[in-house]
Design an enzyme around this catalytic site. Structure first.
Site, mmCIF file in Angstrom:
data_model
loop_
_atom_site.group_PDB
_atom_site.id
_atom_site.type_symbol
_atom_site.label_atom_id
_atom_site.label_comp_id
_atom_site.label_asym_id
_atom_site.label_seq_id
_atom_site.Cartn_x
_atom_site.Cartn_y
_atom_site.Cartn_z
ATOM 1 N N TYR A 232 0.836 -1.200 0.000
ATOM 2 C CA TYR A 232 0.000 0.000 0.000
ATOM 3 C C TYR A 232 0.878 1.260 0.000
ATOM 4 C CZ TYR A 232 -3.646 -3.248 1.631
ATOM 5 O OH TYR A 232 -4.523 -4.294 1.765
ATOM 6 N N HIS A 240 -6.118 1.889 -1.391
ATOM 7 C CA HIS A 240 -6.078 0.541 -1.939
ATOM 8 C C HIS A 240 -4.620 0.181 -2.225
ATOM 9 C CE1 HIS A 240 -10.366 -0.180 -2.370
ATOM 10 N NE2 HIS A 240 -10.514 1.039 -2.880
ATOM 11 N N LYS A 272 -4.196 -4.123 -9.841
ATOM 12 C CA LYS A 272 -2.892 -3.932 -9.215
ATOM 13 C C LYS A 272 -1.813 -4.363 -10.205
ATOM 14 C CE LYS A 272 -5.106 -5.722 -5.055
ATOM 15 N NZ LYS A 272 -5.783 -4.473 -4.730
#
Length: 297
Positions: A232, A240, A272
């Site tokens: 993070y 997120h 991601k």
């Protein structure tokens, strides 16, 4: 075993699990050292749910190694820190606990004097509605010619002033508690209290975790997203994760093309980038490579 500074955060070790019981320590770890851990305890008022949990805070092994290695925390062996208590000690402790609880819930003669104007207004509205309902019921009973039987007035919980009883979360105040402290990983390992890291792979994980932490990242468990950690850019309560990190212990670790495709697709599907992390023990250096799908459309 060594005497540690009182400023160091105690980490209680039980069955090779590292726990933090003090709420102030848990807050300090999060705000100052970017260590979030995982809350695993139930909340007293809502013990049946498992969405929001409370203390203790369970730390990842890499978090423990980082904190102790930086001189921030000490390890406490819970199994040897408590000696057998005597009957008089138990009676004295119980009396102090009851006295403390009574002192905390002691209310003034006029409980309403400590309530806010808004609380008093709402209480008056509830009492007016209750009186109106009782009046309407009495009128209905009278019209139907039914015999009204008086019953004891029920206890209305809303009308009782709330109070909170605080209980200690640690054993510091117990007379039979003498913490067995270890302020270095080597001392804890020699005593058999904490043996992580003990393999090359575990040392590689600790080296990568430290490198990410020094870059200012927060880390959390990443098994749900197919990696070792979630990475993070700030506190996970506000951000997120940007990466899913996977550790490859050696520079010669095999990485198949199908692994690159799978990790890239998985990272992209979860919004991601997948971070491949490698540790070179000889140079004590960590390399990072990110994978994500791009060029669609």
């Amino acid at each position: 075993m060594a005497d540690s500074s009182k400023s160091k955060i105690p980490i209680h070790v039980s069955n090779k699990k590292a726990l933090v019981w003090n709420p102030e320590d848990a807050s300090t770890l999060r705000s100052k050292y970017r260590v979030t851990g995982t809350l695993i305890g139930t909340l007293p008022s809502i013990s049946q749910q498992n969405v929001f949990l409370g203390l203790p805070l369970l730390l990842m092994p890499e978090e423990v190694v980082l904190l102790v290695g930086n001189g921030v925390a000490v390890l406490l062996d819970d199994s040897t820190s408590h000696r057998t208590s005597t009957a008089p000690e138990l009676r004295e402790w119980h009396a102090r606990r009851i006295k403390s609880a009574h002192a905390q819930i002691a209310l003034p003669n006029d409980a309403s004097s400590s309530s806010s104007p808004e609380a008093l207004r709402k209480r008056a509205e509830r009492e007016a509605m209750r009186a109106a309902r009782q009046s309407a019921l009495a009128e209905m009973t009278k019209r139907r010619g039914m015999l009204q039987v008086r019953s004891p007035a029920p206890v209305v919980l809303d009308s009782l002033p709330p109070y909170t009883v605080h209980i200690p979360s640690t054993s510091d105040g117990l007379s039979w508690y003498n913490p067995a402290e270890y302020d270095t990983l080597s001392a804890a390992s020699a005593a058999g209290i904490w043996t992580y890291p003990s393999t090359y792979e575990e040392r590689a994980r600790c080296a990568v975790f430290r490198a990410l932490s020094e870059k200012g990242y927060y880390m959390g468990g990443g098994i749900r997203f197919g990696g070792d950690w979630l990475v993070y850019p700030g506190d996970p309560l506000r951000y997120h994760s940007h990466f899913v990190a996977t550790v490859y212990p050696k520079p010669t670790s095999s990485l198949r093309p199908i692994d690159i495709v799978a990790l890239g697709r998985l990272g992209t599907a979860t919004k991601k980038a997948h971070l491949l992390c490698g540790w070179d023990e000889e140079n004590d250096s960590v390399d990072f490579y990110s994978i994500e799908w791009a060029g669609f459309g």
